[in-house]
Each structure stands twice: as C-alpha cells, then as structure tokens.
Design an enzyme around this catalytic site. Structure first.
Site, mmCIF file in Angstrom:
data_model
loop_
_atom_site.group_PDB
_atom_site.id
_atom_site.type_symbol
_atom_site.label_atom_id
_atom_site.label_comp_id
_atom_site.label_asym_id
_atom_site.label_seq_id
_atom_site.Cartn_x
_atom_site.Cartn_y
_atom_site.Cartn_z
ATOM 1 N N ASP A 44 -0.205 5.325 3.244
ATOM 2 C CA ASP A 44 0.263 4.159 4.002
ATOM 3 C C ASP A 44 0.237 4.456 5.493
ATOM 4 O OD1 ASP A 44 1.948 1.451 3.782
ATOM 5 O OD2 ASP A 44 2.787 2.684 5.397
ATOM 6 N N TYR A 49 0.691 3.243 14.119
ATOM 7 C CA TYR A 49 0.988 4.685 13.975
ATOM 8 C C TYR A 49 0.004 5.559 14.753
ATOM 9 C CZ TYR A 49 3.565 2.837 9.904
ATOM 10 O OH TYR A 49 4.383 2.103 9.071
ATOM 11 N N LYS A 74 -2.096 -1.840 8.551
ATOM 12 C CA LYS A 74 -1.361 -3.066 8.927
ATOM 13 C C LYS A 74 -1.801 -3.567 10.294
ATOM 14 C CE LYS A 74 2.535 -0.687 6.748
ATOM 15 N NZ LYS A 74 2.513 0.733 7.138
ATOM 16 N N HIS A 107 2.230 -6.592 9.678
ATOM 17 C CA HIS A 107 3.274 -5.579 9.872
ATOM 18 C C HIS A 107 4.681 -6.183 10.005
ATOM 19 C CE1 HIS A 107 3.548 -1.165 11.383
ATOM 20 N NE2 HIS A 107 4.663 -1.505 10.804
HETATM 21 P P1 NDP Z 1 11.536 8.179 4.770
HETATM 22 O O1 NDP Z 1 12.736 7.652 4.077
HETATM 23 O O2 NDP Z 1 10.272 8.341 4.020
HETATM 24 O O3 NDP Z 1 11.987 9.550 5.383
HETATM 25 C C1 NDP Z 1 11.130 10.414 6.080
HETATM 26 C C2 NDP Z 1 11.985 11.525 6.679
HETATM 27 O O4 NDP Z 1 12.660 12.232 5.640
HETATM 28 C C3 NDP Z 1 11.191 12.521 7.456
HETATM 29 O O5 NDP Z 1 11.971 12.909 8.566
HETATM 30 C C4 NDP Z 1 11.016 13.684 6.493
HETATM 31 O O6 NDP Z 1 10.992 14.883 7.237
HETATM 32 C C5 NDP Z 1 12.250 13.595 5.632
HETATM 33 N N1 NDP Z 1 11.993 13.920 4.215
HETATM 34 C C6 NDP Z 1 10.890 13.654 3.485
HETATM 35 N N2 NDP Z 1 11.026 14.097 2.230
HETATM 36 C C7 NDP Z 1 12.251 14.652 2.150
HETATM 37 C C8 NDP Z 1 12.945 15.301 1.104
HETATM 38 N N3 NDP Z 1 12.406 15.433 -0.113
HETATM 39 N N4 NDP Z 1 14.193 15.744 1.370
HETATM 40 C C9 NDP Z 1 14.728 15.605 2.590
HETATM 41 N N5 NDP Z 1 14.115 15.016 3.624
HETATM 42 C C10 NDP Z 1 12.877 14.538 3.413
HETATM 43 O O7 NDP Z 1 11.332 7.247 6.067
HETATM 44 P P2 NDP Z 1 10.102 6.658 6.886
HETATM 45 O O8 NDP Z 1 10.699 5.822 7.938
HETATM 46 O O9 NDP Z 1 9.161 7.691 7.323
HETATM 47 O O10 NDP Z 1 9.388 5.678 5.849
HETATM 48 C C11 NDP Z 1 8.336 6.092 4.994
HETATM 49 C C12 NDP Z 1 7.043 5.391 5.330
HETATM 50 O O11 NDP Z 1 7.215 3.977 5.275
HETATM 51 C C13 NDP Z 1 6.522 5.615 6.756
HETATM 52 O O12 NDP Z 1 5.907 6.867 6.923
HETATM 53 C C14 NDP Z 1 5.578 4.457 6.909
HETATM 54 O O13 NDP Z 1 4.362 4.718 6.238
HETATM 55 C C15 NDP Z 1 6.347 3.343 6.203
HETATM 56 N N6 NDP Z 1 7.160 2.542 7.147
HETATM 57 C C16 NDP Z 1 6.841 1.209 7.280
HETATM 58 C C17 NDP Z 1 7.546 0.397 8.145
HETATM 59 C C18 NDP Z 1 7.171 -1.016 8.277
HETATM 60 O O14 NDP Z 1 7.657 -1.682 9.203
HETATM 61 N N7 NDP Z 1 6.323 -1.542 7.412
HETATM 62 C C19 NDP Z 1 8.677 0.915 8.940
HETATM 63 C C20 NDP Z 1 8.971 2.305 8.691
HETATM 64 C C21 NDP Z 1 8.239 3.070 7.816
HETATM 65 P P3 NDP Z 1 9.755 15.931 7.160
HETATM 66 O O15 NDP Z 1 8.506 15.204 7.541
HETATM 67 O O16 NDP Z 1 10.145 16.985 8.135
HETATM 68 O O17 NDP Z 1 9.726 16.435 5.748
#
Ligand code: NDP
Length: 271
Positions: A44, A49, A74, A107
């Site tokens: 995704d 991004y 998006k 988006h």
């Molecule tokens: P997430 O809930 O996926 O959390 C990501 C964070 O959690 C990162 O900081 C990561 O750190 C940490 N993390 C990942 N796996 C674990 C784990 N198993 N245990 C503990 N911590 C963990 O949030 P996001 O906001 O990144 O959302 C996911 C995806 O959704 C985005 O990457 C994007 O593709 C999409 N998105 C879409 C939006 C929209 O408007 N359509 C808005 C926001 C997000 P680390 O990388 O250090 O592991």
C-alpha cells in the site's frame, strides 16, 4: 496469503505492507523486498508518500510475476478533479514501473471534487488500467455523495480503524453496499502493545498484541496494511493465519472502541 473477493470479483490479500513514512530509497526497497520474500503479496503506497519509485524498484527486482503482486496507490488531494487525476495516475504508474495498478484510491474526500475525481477513476477502470477502484477516508456522507453520480460502486474504503476506533455505523454502511473495509493504522502505530485487554489476549493465545489485532481484523473481513521497516516486525505482522480467536475474545476487542483518532476526522476536515 489469504485473500478476500471484492465486489467486482477480483481477489485482494487480507494483509499488505503499508509504506507511509518510509524513505524512497533503501528503506522502502529493503522493506518491500523483505516482505515479498517472506510471502506478502500486497503493498500500500500513495503519491503523497513519495516512495512509489522505491516500491516499483523492489517489485521489479523481486523476480515475482507482476500478476502475483497487488499494488495499491492513491490520488492526492491537490491532484483531484477529472483531468488532474488522470495525469496523476500516469505519473504514479510510471514511478511504480508497471502498466496497470491493482487498486487506485481517492486518498481523501474533497467535497466539490468527489464526482469528477470518481469519473476519472471509472475511466481508468473501463480502460483496464486499474483492476479495482476505491476510496479512502470516506465517511457515510461522502459515500452517499459519490453514489449520486457514479456508475461503479467503490470496492474498498480504506479508513483509520483499530481497537479504539471501530466505526460501527460506517462498517455497517459499507457492508450493506458491498464495500470492503481496509484498516490504516491497524496497530495504532504500535500503541496496541500497551492496552491491557490486548496484552491478556496475547498471553492467552501466545501471540503478540499486533498479531491479535491483525487476526481480529482478518476474522471480521477487514483488510490490514500494517507498516514496519523492521524485518522482525514485518515477519511478526504476517504470522496471523495459523490461529483463531474465539467469538468471546472478538467481543472483547470489539468493546474497546473509544472513538479515538490518531488522524483527522473525515466528517470534520475541510480541505
Ligand atoms: P500502523 O498502525 O501500521 O503502525 C506503524 C508503526 O508501528 C510504525 O511506527 C512501526 O514502527 C510500528 N510497528 C509496526 N509493527 C509493529 C509491531 N509488530 N509491534 C510494535 N510496533 C510495530 O500505522 P500507519 O499509520 O503506518 O498505517 C499503516 C499504513 O496505512 C501506512 O503505512 C499507509 O500505507 C496506510 N495509511 C493510509 C492512510 C490514508 O489516509 N489512507 C493514513 C495513514 C496510513 P517500525 O517501522 O519501526 O517497525
């Protein structure tokens, strides 16, 4: 990777790698490469991004057939409207180094552009440049607005969704209209690790809090796209198809909702 059938018959993986906030170069390429290596088949990304090129590089170097990988991108807010969306799509496709996109999403809803942007997505779908079209961050009122002047119903609504924000009315509305829900920030950016009810379930099932939450989504037919740039977490987040949550535990997770948002509320935001 388990899949779900969308309302136009195509299959989408229940789990994908989110790449928001990854740098375009080695961070994106290494994360996507590793994810594909261990079995992820859905990525995704978004024009916003600024890492579509990195995603495209990783996919090309993976040696996996393009038709086995599901790419979502998006159209960003400033590119909305009919002509601008078509041209934004071409740019995204070029960066992703592919000749079709699996899922193209609006988006955010821009109230006076919902219809014209959607018309552009319908054209891309008719021309078979995308296999499915959908929306993101659409509240019920935005979906109703879109329905007024559309020929195709969105396949997906990608919204903020996690144990503290389960949006039951929106889920119900989408289900009735055959729109699959997709959860962004499914792990509350790691905060699920601190919720006592989830920690208890994690001990009960001998799974991590992240795995409990991602499994909960999968059992409810909600797609998740957790983001991680760390190999051990990319792997951890994918190991959710070897256990089952009992109904009583799904109810516990369902009861945690606090209408708590990490991001903007689509009902209130005015772009
Ligand atoms: P997430 O809930 O996926 O959390 C990501 C964070 O959690 C990162 O900081 C990561 O750190 C940490 N993390 C990942 N796996 C674990 C784990 N198993 N245990 C503990 N911590 C963990 O949030 P996001 O906001 O990144 O959302 C996911 C995806 O959704 C985005 O990457 C994007 O593709 C999409 N998105 C879409 C939006 C929209 O408007 N359509 C808005 C926001 C997000 P680390 O990388 O250090 O592991």
């Amino acid at each position: 990777m388990k899949t779900i059938e969308l309302n136009n018959g195509i299959k989408m993986p229940m789990l994908g790698l989110g790449v928001w906030q990854m740098d375009e170069g080695s961070e994106t390429e290494n994360s996507v490469n590793f994810a594909l290596e261990i079995g992820y088949r859905s990525i995704d990304t978004a024009a916003l991004y600024a890492n579509e090129k990195g995603v495209g590089n990783a996919i090309r170097s993976s040696q996996i057939n393009r038709n086995e990988i599901f790419i979502t991108t998006k159209v960003w807010n400033s590119d909305q409207g009919y002509e601008k969306t078509l041209s934004a799509f071409t740019k995204s496709m070029k960066k992703l180094q592919t000749d079709y996109i699996d899922l193209y999403l609006v988006h955010w809803p821009i109230p006076d552009k919902i219809s014209s942007t959607w018309k552009a997505l319908e054209k891309l779908y008719d021309e078979k440049l995308v296999r499915a079209i959908g929306v993101s961050n659409f509240a019920i009122k935005h979906l109703k607005e879109l329905f007024k002047n559309s020929e195709i119903i969105p396949t997906i609504n990608q919204v903020e969704y996690h144990p503290y924000l389960t949006q039951p009315e929106l889920v119900d509305f989408c289900q009735k209209n055959k729109i699959v829900m997709e959860a962004w920030a499914p792990l509350m950016k790691g905060k699920v690790n601190n919720i006592s009810e989830i920690i208890n379930l994690s001990e009960k099932y001998k799974k991590t809090p992240a795995q409990i939450v991602l499994r909960w989504n999968a059992q409810k037919g909600i797609i998740s796209i957790p983001k991680s740039s760390r190999k051990e977490r990319i792997l951890e987040n994918s190991q959710i198809f070897d256990f089952n949550l009992f109904d009583e535990d799904i109810k516990i997770l369902d009861s945690l909702n606090k209408n708590y948002r990490l991001g903007p509320n689509p009902n209130e935001i005015d772009f």
